[in-house]
Design a protein around this motif. Structure first.
Motif, PDB file in Angstrom:
ATOM      1  N   ARG A 308      42.348  26.834  -9.377  1.00 35.60           N
ATOM      2  CA  ARG A 308      41.410  27.686  -8.655  1.00 35.60           C
ATOM      3  C   ARG A 308      40.020  27.589  -9.273  1.00 35.60           C
ATOM      4  N   GLU A 309      39.956  27.582 -10.588  1.00 42.07           N
ATOM      5  CA  GLU A 309      38.663  27.465 -11.267  1.00 42.07           C
ATOM      6  C   GLU A 309      37.998  26.130 -10.897  1.00 42.07           C
ATOM      7  N   ALA A 310      38.818  25.079 -10.778  1.00 43.96           N
ATOM      8  CA  ALA A 310      38.257  23.768 -10.445  1.00 43.96           C
ATOM      9  C   ALA A 310      37.706  23.764  -9.017  1.00 43.96           C
ATOM     10  N   VAL A 311      38.410  24.412  -8.111  1.00 46.11           N
ATOM     11  CA  VAL A 311      37.941  24.468  -6.728  1.00 46.11           C
ATOM     12  C   VAL A 311      36.672  25.302  -6.635  1.00 46.11           C
ATOM     13  N   GLU A 312      36.615  26.393  -7.366  1.00 46.03           N
ATOM     14  CA  GLU A 312      35.421  27.241  -7.360  1.00 46.03           C
ATOM     15  C   GLU A 312      34.229  26.495  -7.936  1.00 46.03           C
ATOM     16  N   ALA A 313      34.493  25.692  -8.959  1.00 44.49           N
ATOM     17  CA  ALA A 313      33.412  24.895  -9.542  1.00 44.49           C
ATOM     18  C   ALA A 313      32.907  23.861  -8.533  1.00 44.49           C
ATOM     19  N   LEU A 314      33.835  23.260  -7.769  1.00 47.31           N
ATOM     20  CA  LEU A 314      33.434  22.298  -6.742  1.00 47.31           C
ATOM     21  C   LEU A 314      32.618  22.985  -5.657  1.00 47.31           C
ATOM     22  N   ALA A 315      33.050  24.155  -5.242  1.00 45.81           N
ATOM     23  CA  ALA A 315      32.324  24.889  -4.202  1.00 45.81           C
ATOM     24  C   ALA A 315      30.911  25.219  -4.667  1.00 45.81           C
ATOM     25  N   ALA A 316      30.766  25.558  -5.924  1.00 40.47           N
ATOM     26  CA  ALA A 316      29.437  25.890  -6.447  1.00 40.47           C
ATOM     27  C   ALA A 316      28.548  24.661  -6.513  1.00 40.47           C
ATOM     28  N   ALA A 317      29.161  23.497  -6.702  1.00 41.82           N
ATOM     29  CA  ALA A 317      28.387  22.272  -6.836  1.00 41.82           C
ATOM     30  C   ALA A 317      27.997  21.679  -5.484  1.00 41.82           C
ATOM     31  N   LEU A 318      28.724  22.044  -4.416  1.00 42.49           N
ATOM     32  CA  LEU A 318      28.439  21.481  -3.092  1.00 42.49           C
ATOM     33  C   LEU A 318      27.244  22.178  -2.457  1.00 42.49           C
ATOM     34  N   PRO A 319      26.565  21.499  -1.501  1.00 40.68           N
ATOM     35  CA  PRO A 319      25.437  22.128  -0.809  1.00 40.68           C
ATOM     36  C   PRO A 319      25.889  23.379  -0.059  1.00 40.68           C
ATOM     37  N   ASP A 320      25.013  24.327   0.034  1.00 36.21           N
ATOM     38  CA  ASP A 320      25.339  25.572   0.734  1.00 36.21           C
ATOM     39  C   ASP A 320      25.199  25.327   2.236  1.00 36.21           C
ATOM     40  N   GLU A 321      26.302  24.882   2.860  1.00 32.60           N
ATOM     41  CA  GLU A 321      26.302  24.527   4.290  1.00 32.60           C
ATOM     42  C   GLU A 321      27.349  25.363   5.020  1.00 32.60           C
ATOM     43  N   ASN A 322      27.049  25.602   6.312  1.00 36.23           N
ATOM     44  CA  ASN A 322      28.004  26.292   7.178  1.00 36.23           C
ATOM     45  C   ASN A 322      28.475  25.298   8.237  1.00 36.23           C
ATOM     46  N   PRO A 323      29.711  24.788   8.125  1.00 35.12           N
ATOM     47  CA  PRO A 323      30.176  23.778   9.072  1.00 35.12           C
ATOM     48  C   PRO A 323      30.363  24.326  10.485  1.00 35.12           C
ATOM     49  N   ARG A 324      30.315  25.646  10.638  1.00 38.94           N
ATOM     50  CA  ARG A 324      30.504  26.257  11.963  1.00 38.94           C
ATOM     51  C   ARG A 324      29.190  26.582  12.655  1.00 38.94           C
ATOM     52  N   GLU A 325      28.077  26.234  12.003  1.00 39.00           N
ATOM     53  CA  GLU A 325      26.785  26.604  12.558  1.00 39.00           C
ATOM     54  C   GLU A 325      26.544  25.968  13.921  1.00 39.00           C
ATOM     55  N   ASP A 326      26.857  24.691  14.062  1.00 42.98           N
ATOM     56  CA  ASP A 326      26.655  23.999  15.333  1.00 42.98           C
ATOM     57  C   ASP A 326      27.581  24.561  16.415  1.00 42.98           C
ATOM     58  N   LEU A 327      28.806  24.877  16.043  1.00 39.88           N
ATOM     59  CA  LEU A 327      29.772  25.451  16.968  1.00 39.88           C
ATOM     60  C   LEU A 327      29.275  26.799  17.527  1.00 39.88           C
ATOM     61  N   LEU A 328      28.769  27.648  16.636  1.00 37.27           N
ATOM     62  CA  LEU A 328      28.266  28.963  17.060  1.00 37.27           C
ATOM     63  C   LEU A 328      27.038  28.844  17.951  1.00 37.27           C
ATOM     64  N   ALA A 329      26.194  27.850  17.628  1.00 38.85           N
ATOM     65  CA  ALA A 329      24.995  27.641  18.447  1.00 38.85           C
ATOM     66  C   ALA A 329      25.367  27.194  19.863  1.00 38.85           C
ATOM     67  N   LYS A 330      26.325  26.285  19.994  1.00 40.08           N
ATOM     68  CA  LYS A 330      26.738  25.832  21.330  1.00 40.08           C
ATOM     69  C   LYS A 330      27.400  26.948  22.119  1.00 40.08           C
ATOM     70  N   ALA A 331      28.104  27.819  21.418  1.00 36.07           N
ATOM     71  CA  ALA A 331      28.774  28.915  22.109  1.00 36.07           C
ATOM     72  C   ALA A 331      27.771  29.918  22.668  1.00 36.07           C
ATOM     73  N   ARG A 332      26.609  30.027  22.037  1.00 35.63           N
ATOM     74  CA  ARG A 332      25.579  30.965  22.512  1.00 35.63           C
ATOM     75  C   ARG A 332      24.815  30.428  23.715  1.00 35.63           C
ATOM     76  N   ASP A 333      24.828  29.106  23.919  1.00 33.96           N
ATOM     77  CA  ASP A 333      24.062  28.492  25.017  1.00 33.96           C
ATOM     78  C   ASP A 333      24.702  28.838  26.374  1.00 33.96           C
TER      79      ASP A 333
END
Length: 333
Positions: A308-333
């Motif tokens: 778990r500590e290793a996964v948390e460290a990976l999450a902290a090192a990755l860019p702060d991105e929301n993979p659902r952002e495009d999905l939510l935007a299309k749903a609002r159109d």
């Protein structure tokens, strides 16, 4: 056969039966003669073929209750009548019917033509009205318009359930018919669930010496625990680890009835991506499909504290991105 032939041809004599012969006697006699003179039993014998046609013509009329009644009436009414040109000689066929329509033997003649679309009704129309018919008598199947020949036997239906692999590869299976007699059925490669296979001549025999019916087999196919059919393609879901999907890897993918094949998973492969293996699908006479492997990223359900500590460290090192952002935007159109 032209309509006037009903006056000239003695169907009872052709079959060799009396005028009061029963339906059963007619059928028995016809079947015997049909087998004797059938072209398949007399290859190249023109006389036998003509005799077979005469027999079929006679039976097609006499075996039909309505046509037989019409035939008997026409024969009784026209006994001794002939088609003549009329004039100074004895009254011909036209004179026989002339009185029926209020005409004298030496007066205007009644013409008996072929009739047809757009034309005046001919001989068949006149007699058809006399006997309750429509546009000419003898319009039932077979009849004098052309010998119908023996009737085909009835089709027989059966069903079988196959394993998925057997349906794809093809096989010979043994089925039991309604009469308890087993029959071997060749299942072609690539048969699909719900498909029907027709085996010509494997049904019920003809009642009058004709072609046997067909055996129609409905096929059901059991589901496979791994593979699913999609037309000529086979589909399979292939789990990969998060590490394999993120960093890339070479994995083994199962094939139906063969050894596994190796596929490359590119770095950053998302869940749901389809990898194609050419020519490892379903093979039929229409072609061969592919094996479609759908990547499914497997997420561990239990993590140790260290993992778990290793996964948390990976999450902290990755860019702060929301993979659902495009999905939510299309749903609002």
């Amino acid at each position: 056969m032209a309509s006037q032939d009903w006056f000239d041809k003695d169907f009872y004599k052709v079959l060799g039966v009396s005028k009061d012969a029963s339906d059963a006697e007619l059928k028995k006699t016809y079947r015997k003669l049909a087998r004797q003179f059938h072209p398949d039993s007399n290859p190249g014998d023109a006389a036998a073929e003509n005799r077979f046609k005469e027999i079929s013509e006679a039976y097609s009329v006499l075996s039909d209750k309505e046509q037989r009644q019409e035939y008997d009436q026409v024969r009784a009414m026209g006994s001794g009548a002939r088609f003549t040109a009329g004039g100074g000689g004895q009254g011909g066929f036209e004179d026989v019917f002339g009185g029926m329509f209020g005409q004298q033997g030496g007066g205007q003649r009644v013409r008996f033509g072929q009739g047809g679309p757009g034309g005046a009704g001919g001989f068949e129309d006149i007699l058809g009205g006399m006997f309750g018919g429509g546009g000419g008598f003898g319009q039932n199947s077979g009849g004098y318009r052309g010998f119908g020949g023996p009737t085909k036997g009835r089709d027989v239906t059966a069903s079988t359930t196959l394993d998925f692999t057997t349906a794809i590869a093809g096989d010979t299976v043994k089925l039991s018919q309604g009469n308890g007699r087993p029959v071997n059925v060749r299942i072609p490669a690539g048969v699909a669930d719900g498909q029907k296979i027709r085996l010509r001549g494997r049904g019920e025999p003809s009642p009058d010496g004709g072609e046997a019916g067909d055996l129609v087999v409905a096929v059901s196919v059991r589901k496979h625990p791994v593979f699913e059919r999609d037309g000529l393609n086979l589909r399979v879901d292939v789990p990969v680890t998060f590490t394999e999907a993120a960093l890339g890897a070479t994995i083994e993918v199962p094939t139906l009835g063969g050894s596994p094949v190796k596929l490359k998973v590119a770095p950053g492969t998302p869940s749901g991506r389809v990898l194609r293996v050419k020519g490892r699908g379903v093979t039929t006479k229409n072609g061969t499909g592919d094996l479609l492997a759908t990547v499914q990223v497997a997420v561990p359900s239990h993590l140790s504290d260290k993992q778990r500590e290793a996964v948390e460290a990976l999450a902290a090192a990755l860019p702060d991105e929301n993979p659902r952002e495009d999905l939510l935007a299309k749903a609002r159109d």
